[in-house]
Design a protein around this motif. Structure first.
Motif, PDB file in Angstrom:
ATOM      1  N   LEU A   1      48.566  29.757 -16.737  1.00  0.00           N
ATOM      2  CA  LEU A   1      49.495  28.918 -15.968  1.00  0.00           C
ATOM      3  C   LEU A   1      48.923  28.584 -14.595  1.00  0.00           C
ATOM      4  O   LEU A   1      49.090  27.446 -14.110  1.00  0.00           O
ATOM      5  CB  LEU A   1      50.835  29.641 -15.832  1.00  0.00           C
ATOM      6  N   SER A   2      48.247  29.534 -13.979  1.00  0.00           N
ATOM      7  CA  SER A   2      47.627  29.274 -12.676  1.00  0.00           C
ATOM      8  C   SER A   2      46.548  28.202 -12.792  1.00  0.00           C
ATOM      9  O   SER A   2      46.413  27.337 -11.913  1.00  0.00           O
ATOM     10  CB  SER A   2      47.023  30.562 -12.120  1.00  0.00           C
ATOM     11  N   LEU A   3      45.765  28.258 -13.868  1.00  0.00           N
ATOM     12  CA  LEU A   3      44.710  27.263 -14.068  1.00  0.00           C
ATOM     13  C   LEU A   3      45.294  25.861 -14.213  1.00  0.00           C
ATOM     14  O   LEU A   3      44.810  24.910 -13.584  1.00  0.00           O
ATOM     15  CB  LEU A   3      43.886  27.627 -15.303  1.00  0.00           C
ATOM     16  N   LEU A   4      46.337  25.720 -15.019  1.00  0.00           N
ATOM     17  CA  LEU A   4      46.932  24.397 -15.230  1.00  0.00           C
ATOM     18  C   LEU A   4      47.580  23.875 -13.949  1.00  0.00           C
ATOM     19  O   LEU A   4      47.432  22.694 -13.598  1.00  0.00           O
ATOM     20  CB  LEU A   4      47.951  24.473 -16.364  1.00  0.00           C
ATOM     21  N   ASN A   5      48.305  24.742 -13.245  1.00  0.00           N
ATOM     22  CA  ASN A   5      48.943  24.313 -11.997  1.00  0.00           C
ATOM     23  C   ASN A   5      47.905  23.922 -10.950  1.00  0.00           C
ATOM     24  O   ASN A   5      48.040  22.894 -10.274  1.00  0.00           O
ATOM     25  CB  ASN A   5      49.828  25.431 -11.443  1.00  0.00           C
ATOM     26  N   ALA A   6      46.882  24.761 -10.809  1.00  0.00           N
ATOM     27  CA  ALA A   6      45.862  24.491  -9.801  1.00  0.00           C
ATOM     28  C   ALA A   6      45.061  23.236 -10.140  1.00  0.00           C
ATOM     29  O   ALA A   6      44.647  22.494  -9.241  1.00  0.00           O
ATOM     30  CB  ALA A   6      44.930  25.691  -9.669  1.00  0.00           C
ATOM     31  N   TYR A   7      44.834  22.976 -11.408  1.00  0.00           N
ATOM     32  CA  TYR A   7      44.112  21.764 -11.805  1.00  0.00           C
ATOM     33  C   TYR A   7      44.908  20.519 -11.459  1.00  0.00           C
ATOM     34  O   TYR A   7      44.353  19.520 -10.986  1.00  0.00           O
ATOM     35  CB  TYR A   7      43.828  21.817 -13.305  1.00  0.00           C
ATOM     36  N   ALA A   8      46.215  20.573 -11.661  1.00  0.00           N
ATOM     37  CA  ALA A   8      47.063  19.423 -11.317  1.00  0.00           C
ATOM     38  C   ALA A   8      47.150  19.223  -9.813  1.00  0.00           C
ATOM     39  O   ALA A   8      47.170  18.085  -9.325  1.00  0.00           O
ATOM     40  CB  ALA A   8      48.460  19.618 -11.902  1.00  0.00           C
ATOM     41  N   ILE A   9      47.189  20.335  -9.060  1.00  0.00           N
ATOM     42  CA  ILE A   9      47.345  20.222  -7.607  1.00  0.00           C
ATOM     43  C   ILE A   9      46.014  19.968  -6.917  1.00  0.00           C
ATOM     44  O   ILE A   9      45.902  19.102  -6.045  1.00  0.00           O
ATOM     45  CB  ILE A   9      47.998  21.502  -7.046  1.00  0.00           C
ATOM     46  N   GLY A  10      44.978  20.718  -7.291  1.00  0.00           N
ATOM     47  CA  GLY A  10      43.712  20.632  -6.575  1.00  0.00           C
ATOM     48  C   GLY A  10      42.850  19.462  -6.971  1.00  0.00           C
ATOM     49  O   GLY A  10      42.164  18.877  -6.128  1.00  0.00           O
ATOM     50  N   ILE A  11      42.863  19.079  -8.264  1.00  0.00           N
ATOM     51  CA  ILE A  11      41.998  18.004  -8.739  1.00  0.00           C
ATOM     52  C   ILE A  11      42.815  16.783  -9.140  1.00  0.00           C
ATOM     53  O   ILE A  11      42.401  15.647  -8.921  1.00  0.00           O
ATOM     54  CB  ILE A  11      41.129  18.491  -9.910  1.00  0.00           C
ATOM     55  N   GLY A  12      43.988  16.999  -9.717  1.00  0.00           N
ATOM     56  CA  GLY A  12      44.829  15.881 -10.097  1.00  0.00           C
ATOM     57  C   GLY A  12      45.409  15.124  -8.917  1.00  0.00           C
ATOM     58  O   GLY A  12      45.926  14.019  -9.077  1.00  0.00           O
TER      59      GLY A  12
END
Length: 297
Positions: free
Chosen positions: A109-120
């Protein structure tokens, strides 16, 4: 040219033996620092030494000679009593099961959230990262009443899955904050090159981003497992039946209002520490290799 100049001036390069001698003879300050580190390490392990001394004592031996004396004889009654009274294998499996699932789900869940926030580049990403950080700082006493009420309404009262869901969300708040900060510094050229090659968002996540942040995810998974293993307050409130409780709750059951069997309590603490110690020994080298690989990348 520099070597010839040094030879002309009569300057000689120090050999390896001289470098080693200089490294170990840098004055008394080095030994003071080493002595201070040794004293600090001794203070850190002193509770574990006391636990080992008292885990194999009888109650009479502890009452007469105190906690700092050597055991008169090795007594395993405390270990046997804790094993039988608390049904330790059941508690051990509950802790391993819940901690393992929380570590796995929270990292994902941290990976998906961080990918949306940091890169998305979601709108208001700095605000979201700060919100995750604030959520991680909330004390558990503030959250326990709404969590218990929601668990009752959805039928997860006295269910280990309630612990898995609650701590997955709690631990992923910190994981999202950390991974989003890491992904926010990703080179844009690398991501743009992947997009020009026709890679989708999911392909970029699993083929570009995931291999780079995998060492950090390994560290987070280890921390999440240990943190969830040591949790006491929320599992104590949410898990009311004996068959669903975890190891820390089993330890608390040895403490009465007017009576405390210290040798048995130390024996239980020793048995509870062994699984986490084995877990640390198994993953210590893995973490070291992961951190080294991440630094090389």
């Amino acid at each position: 040219m520099e070597t010839m100049t040094q030879v002309a001036r009569g300057v000689r390069d120090p050999g390896p033996e001289e470098n080693t001698r200089d490294r170990f003879h840098r004055g008394a300050g080095r030994w003071v620092v080493l002595a201070a580190c040794g004293i600090f390490a001794l203070l850190m392990i002193s509770p574990f030494i006391l636990m080992l001394l008292n885990a194999f004592k009888t109650s009479a031996d502890y009452s007469v000679n105190g906690p700092l004396s050597w055991p008169q004889r090795l007594d395993f009654e405390g270990l046997a009593f804790f094993w039988e009274r608390t049904r330790f294998p059941v508690k051990l499996w509950n802790s391993i099961w819940t901690s393992g699932l929380v570590a796995l789900f929270a990292v994902l869940l941290s990976l998906l959230n961080a990918y949306a926030i940091g890169i998305g580049k979601v709108k208001g990403s700095p605000f979201l990262v700060g919100l995750f950080l604030i959520a991680n700082m909330l004390p558990q006493e503030v959250m326990i009443y709404p969590l218990f009420t929601m668990a009752q309404k959805v039928g997860l009262n006295d269910n280990p899955w309630s612990i898995v869901i609650i701590f997955t969300v709690i631990q992923s708040a910190f994981g999202t904050y950390l991974l989003a900060s890491v992904m926010g510094t990703f080179p844009k050229a690398l991501l743009e090159a992947a997009e020009l090659d026709g890679a989708s968002r999911w392909r970029i996540l699993w083929d570009v981003v995931f291999p780079i942040v995998r060492p950090t995810m390994g560290v987070l998974m280890t921390f999440f497992f240990i943190w969830t293993w040591n949790e006491f307050f929320i599992p104590l409130v949410m898990l009311t039946s004996n068959v669903n409780q975890t190891v820390p709750i089993a330890l608390s059951s040895l403490q009465g209002d007017r009576m405390l069997d210290v040798p048995t309590l130390n024996a239980g603490a020793l048995m509870s520490l062994v699984p986490t110690f084995i877990f640390f020994l198994i993953f210590q080298r893995t973490l070291s290799r992961g951190i080294t690989a991440g630094s090389v990348k």
